[in-house]
Design a protein around this motif. Structure first.
Motif, mmCIF file in Angstrom:
data_model
loop_
_atom_site.group_PDB
_atom_site.id
_atom_site.type_symbol
_atom_site.label_atom_id
_atom_site.label_comp_id
_atom_site.label_asym_id
_atom_site.label_seq_id
_atom_site.Cartn_x
_atom_site.Cartn_y
_atom_site.Cartn_z
ATOM 1 N N ASP A 170 0.762 -1.247 0.000
ATOM 2 C CA ASP A 170 0.000 0.000 0.000
ATOM 3 C C ASP A 170 0.796 1.303 0.000
ATOM 4 O O ASP A 170 0.213 2.380 0.084
ATOM 5 C CB ASP A 170 -0.990 0.003 1.162
ATOM 6 C CG ASP A 170 -0.324 -0.111 2.519
ATOM 7 O OD1 ASP A 170 0.914 -0.212 2.589
ATOM 8 O OD2 ASP A 170 -1.049 -0.093 3.527
ATOM 9 N N GLN A 184 -4.073 0.654 -9.404
ATOM 10 C CA GLN A 184 -5.371 0.501 -8.757
ATOM 11 C C GLN A 184 -5.687 -0.987 -8.665
ATOM 12 O O GLN A 184 -5.700 -1.670 -9.689
ATOM 13 C CB GLN A 184 -6.463 1.211 -9.559
ATOM 14 C CG GLN A 184 -6.374 2.718 -9.491
ATOM 15 C CD GLN A 184 -6.589 3.233 -8.070
ATOM 16 O OE1 GLN A 184 -7.494 2.805 -7.360
ATOM 17 N NE2 GLN A 184 -5.745 4.161 -7.660
ATOM 18 N N HIS A 193 -8.474 -3.837 -7.553
ATOM 19 C CA HIS A 193 -9.888 -4.097 -7.280
ATOM 20 C C HIS A 193 -9.980 -5.572 -6.912
ATOM 21 O O HIS A 193 -9.500 -6.426 -7.654
ATOM 22 C CB HIS A 193 -10.746 -3.820 -8.524
ATOM 23 C CG HIS A 193 -10.631 -2.418 -9.001
ATOM 24 N ND1 HIS A 193 -11.608 -1.484 -8.746
ATOM 25 C CD2 HIS A 193 -9.651 -1.766 -9.697
ATOM 26 C CE1 HIS A 193 -11.243 -0.321 -9.287
ATOM 27 N NE2 HIS A 193 -10.057 -0.472 -9.859
ATOM 28 N N GLU A 249 -13.489 -4.407 -2.700
ATOM 29 C CA GLU A 249 -12.574 -3.361 -2.244
ATOM 30 C C GLU A 249 -11.828 -2.764 -3.429
ATOM 31 O O GLU A 249 -11.738 -3.374 -4.492
ATOM 32 C CB GLU A 249 -11.548 -3.940 -1.258
ATOM 33 C CG GLU A 249 -12.143 -4.581 -0.032
ATOM 34 C CD GLU A 249 -12.669 -3.601 0.989
ATOM 35 O OE1 GLU A 249 -12.285 -2.407 0.921
ATOM 36 O OE2 GLU A 249 -13.458 -4.012 1.850
ATOM 37 N N GLN A 250 -11.292 -1.588 -3.202
ATOM 38 C CA GLN A 250 -10.450 -0.913 -4.182
ATOM 39 C C GLN A 250 -9.385 -0.167 -3.407
ATOM 40 O O GLN A 250 -9.675 0.475 -2.395
ATOM 41 C CB GLN A 250 -11.289 0.059 -5.015
ATOM 42 C CG GLN A 250 -10.501 0.851 -6.008
ATOM 43 C CD GLN A 250 -11.386 1.788 -6.829
ATOM 44 O OE1 GLN A 250 -12.590 1.592 -6.935
ATOM 45 N NE2 GLN A 250 -10.773 2.817 -7.387
ATOM 46 N N SER A 251 -8.148 -0.253 -3.861
ATOM 47 C CA SER A 251 -7.077 0.468 -3.173
ATOM 48 C C SER A 251 -5.962 0.818 -4.141
ATOM 49 O O SER A 251 -5.827 0.228 -5.207
ATOM 50 C CB SER A 251 -6.536 -0.364 -2.002
ATOM 51 O OG SER A 251 -5.972 -1.569 -2.474
ATOM 52 N N GLN A 252 -5.165 1.781 -3.727
ATOM 53 C CA GLN A 252 -3.973 2.158 -4.471
ATOM 54 C C GLN A 252 -2.818 1.352 -3.900
ATOM 55 O O GLN A 252 -2.639 1.289 -2.677
ATOM 56 C CB GLN A 252 -3.726 3.653 -4.312
ATOM 57 C CG GLN A 252 -2.512 4.147 -5.050
ATOM 58 C CD GLN A 252 -2.429 5.657 -5.024
ATOM 59 O OE1 GLN A 252 -3.076 6.320 -5.798
ATOM 60 N NE2 GLN A 252 -1.631 6.193 -4.117
ATOM 61 N N GLU A 253 -2.043 0.727 -4.773
ATOM 62 C CA GLU A 253 -0.934 -0.109 -4.329
ATOM 63 C C GLU A 253 0.270 0.094 -5.239
ATOM 64 O O GLU A 253 0.165 0.707 -6.291
ATOM 65 C CB GLU A 253 -1.336 -1.590 -4.335
ATOM 66 C CG GLU A 253 -2.397 -1.944 -3.327
ATOM 67 C CD GLU A 253 -2.695 -3.426 -3.306
ATOM 68 O OE1 GLU A 253 -2.493 -4.025 -2.236
ATOM 69 O OE2 GLU A 253 -3.122 -3.988 -4.337
ATOM 70 N N TYR A 268 0.303 -6.815 5.381
ATOM 71 C CA TYR A 268 -1.009 -7.384 5.076
ATOM 72 C C TYR A 268 -1.208 -8.723 5.780
ATOM 73 O O TYR A 268 -0.269 -9.512 5.912
ATOM 74 C CB TYR A 268 -1.183 -7.625 3.575
ATOM 75 C CG TYR A 268 -1.274 -6.409 2.691
ATOM 76 C CD1 TYR A 268 -1.065 -5.117 3.168
ATOM 77 C CD2 TYR A 268 -1.559 -6.563 1.345
ATOM 78 C CE1 TYR A 268 -1.148 -4.024 2.329
ATOM 79 C CE2 TYR A 268 -1.645 -5.470 0.492
ATOM 80 C CZ TYR A 268 -1.433 -4.204 0.983
ATOM 81 O OH TYR A 268 -1.507 -3.123 0.145
#
Length: 114
Positions: A13, A41, A43, A51-55, A80
């Motif tokens: 992350d 991004q 998903h 979920e959705q996150s920037q990694e 994580y």
């Protein structure tokens, strides 16, 4: 056909945490090269929720025999609960690049596993 070379990927992350993974693998001589791509991004499904996150994505070039040590090193610094750690075979590559990879990673020894 089983390849002696692999690329291990993991996502995380932040760029800073990705750099820690890269430094860890390189210092332990478990990878010859770690590329960091991002931000990306992601998903995904997690605990029944979308979920959705920037990694940031880390791509480590190494030898198949070192995978257990690579996985252990990533898990030791990865925050994580269930990190993505996947290995894909390198089926072909420039001979000089693969020779360089062999030169830069350590052989499987007890001190490289821990």
């Amino acid at each position: 056909m089983r390849s002696e070379y692999i690329q291990v990927l993991t996502s995380i992350d932040s760029a800073e945490k990705a750099a820690v993974i890269a430094q860890t693998l390189l210092e332990k001589r478990l990878a010859a090269c770690v590329q960091i791509l991002g931000p990306i991004q992601s998903h995904y499904w997690w605990q029944g929720q979308r979920e959705q996150s920037q990694e940031w994505l880390c791509l480590a070039k190494t030898r198949q025999e070192l995978y257990p040590a690579v996985e252990s090193a990533i898990r030791a610094v990865h925050p994580y609960q269930t990190p993505e750690i996947l290995a894909t075979p390198i089926l072909a590559g420039l001979a000089e690049y693969l020779a360089w990879l062999d030169q830069e990673v350590c052989p499987l020894r007890s001190e490289s596993v821990g």
